[in-house]
Design a protein around this motif. Sequence first.
Motif, PDB file in Angstrom:
ATOM      1  N   ARG A  16       0.871  -1.177   0.000  1.00 44.32           N
ATOM      2  CA  ARG A  16       0.000   0.000   0.000  1.00 44.32           C
ATOM      3  C   ARG A  16       0.902   1.220   0.000  1.00 44.32           C
ATOM      4  O   ARG A  16       1.828   1.325   0.801  1.00 44.32           O
ATOM      5  N   GLY A  17       0.660   2.125  -0.942  1.00 47.67           N
ATOM      6  CA  GLY A  17       1.505   3.293  -1.021  1.00 47.67           C
ATOM      7  C   GLY A  17       0.875   4.426  -1.793  1.00 47.67           C
ATOM      8  O   GLY A  17      -0.223   4.291  -2.352  1.00 47.67           O
ATOM      9  N   THR A  18       1.575   5.531  -1.840  1.00 49.88           N
ATOM     10  CA  THR A  18       1.137   6.713  -2.560  1.00 49.88           C
ATOM     11  C   THR A  18       1.727   6.703  -3.954  1.00 49.88           C
ATOM     12  O   THR A  18       2.936   6.499  -4.125  1.00 49.88           O
ATOM     13  N   GLN A  35       5.362   4.941  -3.321  1.00 51.74           N
ATOM     14  CA  GLN A  35       6.201   5.069  -2.131  1.00 51.74           C
ATOM     15  C   GLN A  35       5.351   4.641  -0.950  1.00 51.74           C
ATOM     16  O   GLN A  35       4.255   5.161  -0.742  1.00 51.74           O
ATOM     17  N   ASP A  36       5.867   3.646  -0.210  1.00 50.09           N
ATOM     18  CA  ASP A  36       5.109   3.073   0.906  1.00 50.09           C
ATOM     19  C   ASP A  36       5.675   3.464   2.264  1.00 50.09           C
ATOM     20  O   ASP A  36       5.248   2.946   3.289  1.00 50.09           O
ATOM     21  N   GLY A  37       6.644   4.375   2.267  1.00 50.98           N
ATOM     22  CA  GLY A  37       7.224   4.808   3.537  1.00 50.98           C
ATOM     23  C   GLY A  37       8.452   4.024   3.925  1.00 50.98           C
ATOM     24  O   GLY A  37       9.112   4.347   4.908  1.00 50.98           O
ATOM     25  N   SER A  38       8.790   3.000   3.164  1.00 45.93           N
ATOM     26  CA  SER A  38       9.996   2.233   3.461  1.00 45.93           C
ATOM     27  C   SER A  38      11.128   2.744   2.578  1.00 45.93           C
ATOM     28  O   SER A  38      10.920   3.511   1.642  1.00 45.93           O
ATOM     29  N   GLY A  39      12.308   2.309   2.852  1.00 48.22           N
ATOM     30  CA  GLY A  39      13.447   2.714   2.057  1.00 48.22           C
ATOM     31  C   GLY A  39      13.930   4.114   2.387  1.00 48.22           C
ATOM     32  O   GLY A  39      13.456   4.759   3.314  1.00 48.22           O
ATOM     33  N   SER A  40      14.868   4.587   1.571  1.00 46.49           N
ATOM     34  CA  SER A  40      15.511   5.872   1.808  1.00 46.49           C
ATOM     35  C   SER A  40      15.634   6.638   0.500  1.00 46.49           C
ATOM     36  O   SER A  40      16.120   6.094  -0.502  1.00 46.49           O
TER      37      SER A  40
END
Length: 76
Positions: A16-18, A35-40
């Motif tokens: 789930r992401g934007t 972008q799901d809030g993970s990663g950098s």
Amino acid sequence: MFARRTELSGKRVVVRGTVVKVNRGILDRDWLHLQDGSGSAAAQTHDLTVTTAVDAVTVEPGDIVTATGVLALKKD
């Protein structure tokens, strides 16, 4: 998701992401960048790419979506 990519490769996943970018009709697919809030952002590990059949979904940047599919790594 990114941290577990090797472990999840070839398996069905739900993310789930934007939606941050949409490329339509390329190689018979629509390409959604999520972008799901993970990663950098600094390491460029924060953007997931999801493909769909052309015109299978109507989404725009800013929409929040849930995608289900088989995770593939390093696929051109």
